[in-house]
Design a protein around this motif. Structure first.
Motif, mmCIF file in Angstrom:
data_model
loop_
_atom_site.group_PDB
_atom_site.id
_atom_site.type_symbol
_atom_site.label_atom_id
_atom_site.label_comp_id
_atom_site.label_asym_id
_atom_site.label_seq_id
_atom_site.Cartn_x
_atom_site.Cartn_y
_atom_site.Cartn_z
ATOM 1 N N GLN A 268 0.831 -1.206 0.000
ATOM 2 C CA GLN A 268 0.000 0.000 0.000
ATOM 3 C C GLN A 268 0.873 1.267 0.000
ATOM 4 O O GLN A 268 0.610 2.214 -0.743
ATOM 5 N N ALA A 269 1.907 1.247 0.835
ATOM 6 C CA ALA A 269 2.809 2.408 0.895
ATOM 7 C C ALA A 269 3.457 2.634 -0.469
ATOM 8 O O ALA A 269 3.607 3.765 -0.922
ATOM 9 N N LEU A 270 3.796 1.527 -1.110
ATOM 10 C CA LEU A 270 4.404 1.627 -2.434
ATOM 11 C C LEU A 270 3.417 2.228 -3.442
ATOM 12 O O LEU A 270 3.776 3.097 -4.237
ATOM 13 N N ALA A 271 2.162 1.791 -3.367
ATOM 14 C CA ALA A 271 1.129 2.321 -4.270
ATOM 15 C C ALA A 271 0.964 3.822 -4.056
ATOM 16 O O ALA A 271 0.832 4.582 -5.019
ATOM 17 N N TRP A 272 0.983 4.272 -2.815
ATOM 18 C CA TRP A 272 0.848 5.704 -2.538
ATOM 19 C C TRP A 272 1.981 6.506 -3.178
ATOM 20 O O TRP A 272 1.755 7.592 -3.706
ATOM 21 N N GLN A 273 3.182 5.955 -3.138
ATOM 22 C CA GLN A 273 4.305 6.673 -3.748
ATOM 23 C C GLN A 273 4.041 6.868 -5.238
ATOM 24 O O GLN A 273 4.310 7.919 -5.800
ATOM 25 N N ASP A 274 3.472 5.817 -5.854
ATOM 26 C CA ASP A 274 3.186 5.889 -7.287
ATOM 27 C C ASP A 274 2.022 6.826 -7.592
ATOM 28 O O ASP A 274 1.874 7.295 -8.703
ATOM 29 N N GLN A 275 1.170 7.048 -6.594
ATOM 30 C CA GLN A 275 0.000 7.913 -6.807
ATOM 31 C C GLN A 275 0.280 9.354 -6.429
ATOM 32 O O GLN A 275 -0.641 10.124 -6.176
ATOM 33 N N GLY A 276 1.535 9.684 -6.336
ATOM 34 C CA GLY A 276 1.875 11.081 -6.083
ATOM 35 C C GLY A 276 1.998 11.454 -4.612
ATOM 36 O O GLY A 276 2.187 12.613 -4.289
ATOM 37 N N LEU A 277 1.837 10.481 -3.722
ATOM 38 C CA LEU A 277 1.972 10.798 -2.297
ATOM 39 C C LEU A 277 3.397 10.475 -1.842
ATOM 40 O O LEU A 277 3.609 9.658 -0.946
ATOM 41 N N LYS A 278 4.331 11.129 -2.477
ATOM 42 C CA LYS A 278 5.741 10.869 -2.185
ATOM 43 C C LYS A 278 6.070 11.143 -0.720
ATOM 44 O O LYS A 278 5.708 12.183 -0.196
ATOM 45 N N GLY A 279 6.728 10.183 -0.095
ATOM 46 C CA GLY A 279 7.187 10.385 1.278
ATOM 47 C C GLY A 279 6.177 10.002 2.344
ATOM 48 O O GLY A 279 6.492 10.058 3.524
ATOM 49 N N VAL B 66 -4.938 13.138 2.300
ATOM 50 C CA VAL B 66 -3.579 13.671 2.144
ATOM 51 C C VAL B 66 -3.534 14.633 0.966
ATOM 52 O O VAL B 66 -2.923 15.701 1.033
ATOM 53 N N VAL B 67 -4.214 14.263 -0.120
ATOM 54 C CA VAL B 67 -4.226 15.114 -1.308
ATOM 55 C C VAL B 67 -4.890 16.456 -1.005
ATOM 56 O O VAL B 67 -4.385 17.515 -1.357
ATOM 57 N N ASN B 68 -6.024 16.399 -0.306
ATOM 58 C CA ASN B 68 -6.771 17.633 -0.039
ATOM 59 C C ASN B 68 -6.239 18.435 1.140
ATOM 60 O O ASN B 68 -6.613 19.590 1.318
ATOM 61 N N GLY B 69 -5.410 17.816 1.949
ATOM 62 C CA GLY B 69 -4.901 18.495 3.132
ATOM 63 C C GLY B 69 -5.952 18.545 4.221
ATOM 64 O O GLY B 69 -7.129 18.337 3.968
ATOM 65 N N ILE B 70 -5.532 18.772 5.467
ATOM 66 C CA ILE B 70 -6.495 18.879 6.564
ATOM 67 C C ILE B 70 -6.240 20.157 7.334
ATOM 68 O O ILE B 70 -5.131 20.671 7.370
ATOM 69 N N LYS B 71 -7.318 20.653 7.924
ATOM 70 C CA LYS B 71 -7.192 21.883 8.714
ATOM 71 C C LYS B 71 -7.620 21.603 10.144
ATOM 72 O O LYS B 71 -8.791 21.755 10.469
ATOM 73 N N PRO B 72 -6.706 21.144 10.975
ATOM 74 C CA PRO B 72 -7.105 20.864 12.334
ATOM 75 C C PRO B 72 -7.105 22.153 13.188
ATOM 76 O O PRO B 72 -6.433 23.082 12.850
#
Ligand code: C2E
Ligand code: CA
Ligand code: CA
Ligand code: CA
Length: 279
Positions: free
Chosen positions: A100-111, A273-279
């Protein structure tokens, strides 16, 4: 058992019998569940307070049996642990989280990192370090994106073994977090001698943070201990803005808890993660 005429051969009282039956049934069903792919991972976001960004998530297992109902880990992890089924289940969890972590890297969620809970029995298992190392090599995930969460109790069971396993994987870049920190034997010895990257402050200290002066003092002390030892600090179970504000002010690095979000399916975490959060 007491002499009860015809039944004097019985070994168990009815209640013990029921308990043993329940466990046996569960064992059988967990085994089936593994074969039928009934386990799924949810992910709970972890936010860095300085960056205001989700930097990591914790993989939390759920069991999707009969339809939509989710069985929670508290109802099957102890039985899986006792029966040894935690070994195949734990291996599945590790491999799933890594892919899953690997898939996220490929989907632009680097790091974006992933954290995986390792149970005692799994940690004591021979070959764990090799299995993790091999999975990382096969998948090509940067080992620095993987963190393993272990409790103090698990580490203290066999310190030498803990040291060997943690150093072997630590050299590759895998991180180690102490889970539920403050609930076990919080020994300064292991903090100094094991390659620990992160302390996760147990949620029981966070719950009454604003009202219980003892909790406030303990949390303050843990955060400053982390600073001194250059270990990352994460507060678990953060549910209110007030708690987050306090933690930020005290220099706690990261928070995790319902305030940011409950454990969720991988695609929801991705959106967050893409949209960001505002806590
Ligand atoms: P844990 O590792 O301490 O995980 C944190 C638990 O606290 C999770 O419960 C999470 O849903 C819950 N939590 C998170 N934020 C909050 C909050 O703000 N308030 C409250 N009240 N609770 C919060 P969950 O998913 O039911 O897991 C329970 C325990 O089961 C975990 O505790 C862990 O010990 C075990 N577990 C879960 N998944 C795995 C796994 O994949 N492998 C292993 N070995 N154990 C697991
Ligand atoms: Ca955990
Ligand atoms: Ca390390
Ligand atoms: Ca925890």
């Amino acid at each position: 058992a007491k002499d009860r005429g015809k039944n004097n051969y019985q070994l168990f009282t009815p209640s013990m019998n029921q308990d043993a039956m329940h466990r046996l049934t569960m064992e059988y069903q967990i085994r089936q569940g593994l074969e039928n792919n009934e386990f799924i991972l949810y992910y709970q976001p972890r936010m860095d307070l300085a960056l205001n960004k989700v930097v990591s998530s914790e993989a939390l297992v759920r069991w999707q049996r009969d339809g939509n109902r989710l069985t929670m880990p508290g109802d099957f992890i102890p039985i899986a642990e006792e029966s040894g089924l935690i070994l195949p289940l734990g291996e599945w969890i590790l491999k799933k989280a890594i892919s899953q972590a690997l898939a996220w890297q490929d989907q632009g969620l680097k790091g974006l990192k992933v954290s995986v809970n390792i149970s005692s029995r799994q940690f004591q298992q021979k070959g764990l370090a090799n299995m993790v190392a091999q999975t990382l090599t096969e998948t090509g995930l940067d080992p620095r994106l993987l963190e393993l969460e272990i409790t103090e109790t698990t580490m203290m069971m066999d310190l030498e073994k803990a040291q060997r396993v943690m150093e072997a994987l630590g050299r590759m870049g895998v991180g180690f977090a102490v889970d539920d920190f403050g609930m076990g034997y919080s020994s300064l010895y292991y903090l100094k001698n094991l390659p620990i990257d992160c302390l996760k402050i147990d949620q029981s200290f966070i719950r009454d943070l604003s009202t219980d002066p003892n909790d406030t003092a303990i949390v303050d002390a843990i955060i400053s201990l982390c600073r001194t030892l250059r270990i990352h600090s994460v507060a678990e179970g953060v549910e209110t803005r007030e708690q987050a504000k306090y933690l930020r002010q005290k220099g706690c690095e990261q928070i995790q808890g319902y305030l940011l979000g409950r454990p969720m399916p991988y695609h929801e975490l991705r959106e967050m993660v893409v949209n960001g959060i505002k806590p």
